[in-house]
Design an enzyme around this catalytic site. Structure first.
Site, PDB file in Angstrom:
ATOM      1  N   LYS A 101     -54.429  30.565 -32.704  1.00 12.41           N
ATOM      2  CA  LYS A 101     -54.387  29.557 -31.633  1.00 12.41           C
ATOM      3  C   LYS A 101     -55.761  29.000 -31.264  1.00 12.41           C
ATOM      4  O   LYS A 101     -55.863  27.856 -30.846  1.00 12.41           O
ATOM      5  CB  LYS A 101     -53.748  30.157 -30.377  1.00 12.41           C
ATOM      6  CG  LYS A 101     -52.235  30.189 -30.390  1.00 12.41           C
ATOM      7  CD  LYS A 101     -51.724  30.640 -29.043  1.00 12.41           C
ATOM      8  CE  LYS A 101     -50.220  30.581 -28.980  1.00 12.41           C
ATOM      9  NZ  LYS A 101     -49.696  30.829 -27.645  1.00 12.41           N
ATOM     10  N   LYS A 161     -36.502  28.768 -65.962  1.00 17.46           N
ATOM     11  CA  LYS A 161     -36.632  29.445 -64.664  1.00 17.46           C
ATOM     12  C   LYS A 161     -37.985  30.147 -64.654  1.00 17.46           C
ATOM     13  O   LYS A 161     -38.247  31.012 -65.495  1.00 17.46           O
ATOM     14  CB  LYS A 161     -35.483  30.456 -64.505  1.00 17.46           C
ATOM     15  CG  LYS A 161     -35.497  31.186 -63.175  1.00 17.46           C
ATOM     16  CD  LYS A 161     -34.313  32.151 -63.091  1.00 17.46           C
ATOM     17  CE  LYS A 161     -34.333  32.948 -61.810  1.00 17.46           C
ATOM     18  NZ  LYS A 161     -33.534  34.166 -61.882  1.00 17.46           N
ATOM     19  N   HIS A 182     -40.510  35.922 -65.327  1.00 15.57           N
ATOM     20  CA  HIS A 182     -40.726  36.538 -64.012  1.00 15.57           C
ATOM     21  C   HIS A 182     -42.083  37.215 -63.998  1.00 15.57           C
ATOM     22  O   HIS A 182     -42.433  37.915 -64.941  1.00 15.57           O
ATOM     23  CB  HIS A 182     -39.653  37.595 -63.712  1.00 15.57           C
ATOM     24  CG  HIS A 182     -38.305  37.001 -63.483  1.00 15.57           C
ATOM     25  ND1 HIS A 182     -37.461  36.629 -64.490  1.00 15.57           N
ATOM     26  CD2 HIS A 182     -37.648  36.708 -62.329  1.00 15.57           C
ATOM     27  CE1 HIS A 182     -36.351  36.118 -64.000  1.00 15.57           C
ATOM     28  NE2 HIS A 182     -36.437  36.156 -62.681  1.00 15.57           N
ATOM     29  N   ASP A 230     -47.725  25.073 -23.784  1.00 16.89           N
ATOM     30  CA  ASP A 230     -47.453  26.161 -22.822  1.00 16.89           C
ATOM     31  C   ASP A 230     -47.827  25.720 -21.408  1.00 16.89           C
ATOM     32  O   ASP A 230     -47.121  26.030 -20.446  1.00 16.89           O
ATOM     33  CB  ASP A 230     -48.279  27.411 -23.162  1.00 16.89           C
ATOM     34  CG  ASP A 230     -47.699  28.175 -24.335  1.00 16.89           C
ATOM     35  OD1 ASP A 230     -46.496  27.991 -24.630  1.00 16.89           O
ATOM     36  OD2 ASP A 230     -48.441  28.957 -24.962  1.00 16.89           O
ATOM     37  N   ARG A 234     -63.192  39.766 -19.182  1.00 20.09           N
ATOM     38  CA  ARG A 234     -62.424  38.650 -19.781  1.00 20.09           C
ATOM     39  C   ARG A 234     -61.868  37.763 -18.665  1.00 20.09           C
ATOM     40  O   ARG A 234     -61.852  36.538 -18.762  1.00 20.09           O
ATOM     41  CB  ARG A 234     -61.296  39.231 -20.640  1.00 20.09           C
ATOM     42  CG  ARG A 234     -60.620  38.212 -21.520  1.00 20.09           C
ATOM     43  CD  ARG A 234     -59.492  38.877 -22.295  1.00 20.09           C
ATOM     44  NE  ARG A 234     -58.874  37.975 -23.242  1.00 20.09           N
ATOM     45  CZ  ARG A 234     -57.723  38.222 -23.844  1.00 20.09           C
ATOM     46  NH1 ARG A 234     -57.088  39.360 -23.631  1.00 20.09           N
ATOM     47  NH2 ARG A 234     -57.201  37.349 -24.689  1.00 20.09           N
TER      48      ARG A 234
HETATM   49  P1  NAP Z   1     -52.488  37.589 -25.243  1.00 20.28           P
HETATM   50  O1  NAP Z   1     -53.302  36.358 -25.436  1.00 20.28           O
HETATM   51  O2  NAP Z   1     -52.567  38.675 -26.242  1.00 20.28           O
HETATM   52  O3  NAP Z   1     -52.895  38.210 -23.795  1.00 20.28           O
HETATM   53  C1  NAP Z   1     -52.317  39.410 -23.339  1.00 20.28           C
HETATM   54  C2  NAP Z   1     -52.685  39.631 -21.877  1.00 20.28           C
HETATM   55  O4  NAP Z   1     -51.948  40.777 -21.444  1.00 20.28           O
HETATM   56  C3  NAP Z   1     -54.161  39.957 -21.659  1.00 20.28           C
HETATM   57  O5  NAP Z   1     -54.547  39.481 -20.394  1.00 20.28           O
HETATM   58  C4  NAP Z   1     -54.151  41.495 -21.695  1.00 20.28           C
HETATM   59  O6  NAP Z   1     -55.194  42.061 -20.956  1.00 20.28           O
HETATM   60  C5  NAP Z   1     -52.841  41.777 -20.984  1.00 20.28           C
HETATM   61  N1  NAP Z   1     -52.303  43.085 -21.309  1.00 20.28           N
HETATM   62  C6  NAP Z   1     -51.751  43.482 -22.475  1.00 20.28           C
HETATM   63  N2  NAP Z   1     -51.328  44.760 -22.386  1.00 20.28           N
HETATM   64  C7  NAP Z   1     -51.635  45.174 -21.125  1.00 20.28           C
HETATM   65  C8  NAP Z   1     -51.440  46.396 -20.434  1.00 20.28           C
HETATM   66  N3  NAP Z   1     -50.863  47.442 -21.019  1.00 20.28           N
HETATM   67  N4  NAP Z   1     -51.844  46.464 -19.144  1.00 20.28           N
HETATM   68  C9  NAP Z   1     -52.427  45.406 -18.538  1.00 20.28           C
HETATM   69  N5  NAP Z   1     -52.630  44.201 -19.157  1.00 20.28           N
HETATM   70  C10 NAP Z   1     -52.248  44.106 -20.423  1.00 20.28           C
HETATM   71  O7  NAP Z   1     -50.941  37.239 -25.102  1.00 20.28           O
HETATM   72  P2  NAP Z   1     -50.279  35.879 -24.552  1.00 20.28           P
HETATM   73  O8  NAP Z   1     -50.060  34.942 -25.690  1.00 20.28           O
HETATM   74  O9  NAP Z   1     -51.020  35.392 -23.369  1.00 20.28           O
HETATM   75  O10 NAP Z   1     -48.820  36.425 -24.136  1.00 20.28           O
HETATM   76  C11 NAP Z   1     -48.647  37.286 -23.035  1.00 20.28           C
HETATM   77  C12 NAP Z   1     -47.158  37.361 -22.669  1.00 20.28           C
HETATM   78  O11 NAP Z   1     -46.703  36.068 -22.308  1.00 20.28           O
HETATM   79  C13 NAP Z   1     -46.245  37.822 -23.823  1.00 20.28           C
HETATM   80  O12 NAP Z   1     -45.250  38.633 -23.295  1.00 20.28           O
HETATM   81  C14 NAP Z   1     -45.641  36.516 -24.325  1.00 20.28           C
HETATM   82  O13 NAP Z   1     -44.367  36.715 -24.921  1.00 20.28           O
HETATM   83  C15 NAP Z   1     -45.531  35.742 -23.042  1.00 20.28           C
HETATM   84  N6  NAP Z   1     -45.520  34.278 -23.250  1.00 20.28           N
HETATM   85  C16 NAP Z   1     -44.435  33.601 -22.814  1.00 20.28           C
HETATM   86  C17 NAP Z   1     -44.380  32.225 -23.001  1.00 20.28           C
HETATM   87  C18 NAP Z   1     -43.183  31.458 -22.504  1.00 20.28           C
HETATM   88  O14 NAP Z   1     -42.988  30.325 -22.972  1.00 20.28           O
HETATM   89  N7  NAP Z   1     -42.405  31.997 -21.590  1.00 20.28           N
HETATM   90  C19 NAP Z   1     -45.435  31.542 -23.637  1.00 20.28           C
HETATM   91  C20 NAP Z   1     -46.564  32.285 -24.055  1.00 20.28           C
HETATM   92  C21 NAP Z   1     -46.591  33.664 -23.859  1.00 20.28           C
HETATM   93  P3  NAP Z   1     -56.634  42.396 -21.635  1.00 20.28           P
HETATM   94  O15 NAP Z   1     -57.403  41.117 -21.640  1.00 20.28           O
HETATM   95  O16 NAP Z   1     -57.198  43.429 -20.723  1.00 20.28           O
HETATM   96  O17 NAP Z   1     -56.337  42.912 -23.023  1.00 20.28           O
END
Ligand code: NAP
Length: 499
Positions: free
Chosen positions: A280, A134, A109, A316, A384
């Protein structure tokens, strides 16, 4: 074969646990070093499965606190009582002169690393009088597991080998694919005997390790962190239902270049993987091919390995568009024919506001514009949002303009309202008007506060589950080339997220 270690402290509790473990395991490991004053006669009398007796000293990660002679004496007693196996450390094996009918598992180990010379260590173990060797190391990177797999692939001596730690979990699942003889799993959470040990339920029911063999194809999720992903439940559930010999595991990866090199050098044959935060975008530089829509979005969430050639996709985007179209069709009398007599999307011509400009926002923006929608982006970080609007060819405004806007469809792609901040709203509820469609991509909780407020005001609502199910279905189809019934995926996901 699956082995469950018994980690109770008293003889009475250990016997109880032995009986429980025997219902699930092929072999049970009796950890004498956990038990105060072990009664070997009583313990071995209760065996319903073959037993490994182990009495691990502190120097090898165990709990035994007595002197070395009494530790070895307990193992000798196990031999005299015909224990099926004893596990003896490589540096103590010389003290067992006669193993009689008991088989010797000689173990090494290392709780710090996976040393460079694992082949030499393995070779030395095979010369120690062992029936089985092992070799257990600690994974400091995901590629440490691949070295253990390479070792298992070339040795022809019965060997148990895997890595400990969170990063080593994949080796606990995949070692049987490479010839590893035994997989250790805890009876329940909190009963682990080593770091990174998965529960017997996870090993048996989620990862179906009993079915893992040389032909099992490997898929997984590439990201960091990944520990809370429900991907293994979804994809392994679908593999099981479709009768596919494949397993989906979690690859927590910091340095993607080493991970990709291992795939390309065929050190690790991974047929495909999902990609999540933070890789990603950065994965794109490692691909041989990228789907045009994923390229436009600038994010890949699915990679398929065609004989060493990696192709990237974004599921997505089509998933979100599909979910939205299905919601709009009943309200879209003009859907059937466009001007040219062709099918026209109910999204075409709609005034859509997307809140957010992250991964989900980007996927939706490009997808909706591709369907002829009139899209406006609003994002907390205005710059952004502006960058996305320029790339996608749409508008971008600030939050304070929202009140004046004429909106057909409002889409939240931010994480605002997601668990645990479930009372938060991404927009003021005053902008929600009867007849508007409100789509929240958040799926945890299924009905966000935004959707509850929208429903109260007579909006058509769409939650994030439909999109989540569809992106998983599309990913599964890209991975396997097989269709998976959407209802099956829905039922697997519904159970996981309680909807
Ligand atoms: P991400 O790339 O990190 O982007 C987050 C986004 O949310 C940015 O536009 C960010 O704004 C904004 N944000 C975060 N906190 C905030 C706050 N307190 N007030 C205002 N805006 C805020 O994340 P993502 O991958 O796009 O995911 C975002 C959401 O979508 C998550 O809840 C995720 O679970 C969901 N999602 C769902 C699916 C589905 O299949 N249903 C697929 C993908 C994602 P800034 O640019 O200003 O930071």
């Amino acid at each position: 074969m699956i082995c469950i270690p018994i980690t109770e402290r008293s003889n009475h509790d250990a016997i109880k646990e032995l009986k429980e473990a025997s219902k699930l395991a092929d072999i049970v490991e009796l950890r004498l070093d956990y038990i105060e004053s072990p009664d070997l006669n009583a313990l071995l009398k209760e065996r319903a499965r073959p037993i490994i007796v182990t009495n691990r000293p502190k120097r090898q990660g165990g709990m035994f606190i007595g002197d070395e002679t009494s530790r070895i004496d307990l193992l000798k007693k196990a031999i005299s009582l015909n224990a099926d196996y004893i596990d003896i450390e490589y540096d103590s094996v010389g003290k067992i002169k006669d193993a009689a009918n008991t088989k010797l598992i000689v173990s090494y180990h290392n709780f710090n690393e996976t040393p460079k010379d694992i082949c030499k260590i393995h070779s030395d173990l095979t010369k120690s009088g062992a029936h089985i060797v092992k070799l257990v190391t600690f994974a400091n990177s995901i590629t440490d597991n691949f070295r253990i797999f390479e070792l298992l692939n070339v040795v022809d001596f019965p060997t148990i080998a895997f890595c400990m730690g969170e990063l080593g979990q994949i080796s606990r699942i995949l070692s049987p694919k490479f010839g590893g003889k035994l997989v250790f799993a805890s009876l329940a959470r909190g009963k682990e005997s080593a770091p990174g040990q998965l529960t017997a339920d996870e090993i048996i029911n989620v990862y179906r390790v009993r079915q893992v063999n040389r032909k099992t194809e490997v898929y997984g999720l590439l990201g960091n962190p990944v520990a809370h992903s429900i991907g293994p439940y979804i994809h392994n559930g679908a593999f099981r239902e479709n009768g596919i010999n494949a397993v989906y595991v979690l690859f927590r990866v910091e340095d993607i270049s080493c991970f990709i090199d291992s795939i390309k050098d065929k050190k690790m044959d991974i047929k495909g993987f999902s990609v999540t935060i933070p890789h990603k975008e950065s994965i794109i530089g490692f691909l041989d091919e990228i789907d045009p829509i994923a390229e436009k979005i600038g994010a890949v969430n699915t990679v398929v390995n065609h004989n060493g050639k990696l192709s990237g996709y974004n599921t997505d985007c089509p998933a979100a568009i599909d979910a939205l179209e299905k919601t709009l069709i009943p309200f879209s009398p003009h859907f059937i024919k466009g001007e040219m007599g062709d099918l026209q999307s109910p999204i075409c011509g709609k005034k859509i506001v997307i809140i957010g400009a992250g991964g989900a926002g980007r996927a939706l923006a490009f997808g909706l514009i591709g369907k002829g929608a009139d899209v406006t982006i609003i994002n907390r970080n205005y710059e952004r949002g502006l960058d996305l609007s320029k790339a996608a060819g749409c508008n971008c405004v600030r939050f304070d303009e929202l009140e004046k806007m004429d909106i057909d469809i409002l889409i939240n792609t931010t994480s605002v309202g997601m668990f645990p901040d479930v009372d938060k709203l991404p927009v003021p509820d005053t902008i929600l008007k009867k007849g508007m469609t409100v789509f929240d991509v958040v799926y945890n909780p299924v009905e966000t506060r935004l959707l509850r407020e929208a429903k109260k005001r007579g909006c058509v609502i769409l939650n994030g589950v439909e999109m989540f199910v569809k992106q998983a279905v599309l990913q599964f189809e890209l991975f396997t080339g097989q269709e998976v019934p959407i209802e099956l995926m829905k039922s697997i996901i519904a159970k996981l997220i309680n909807c």
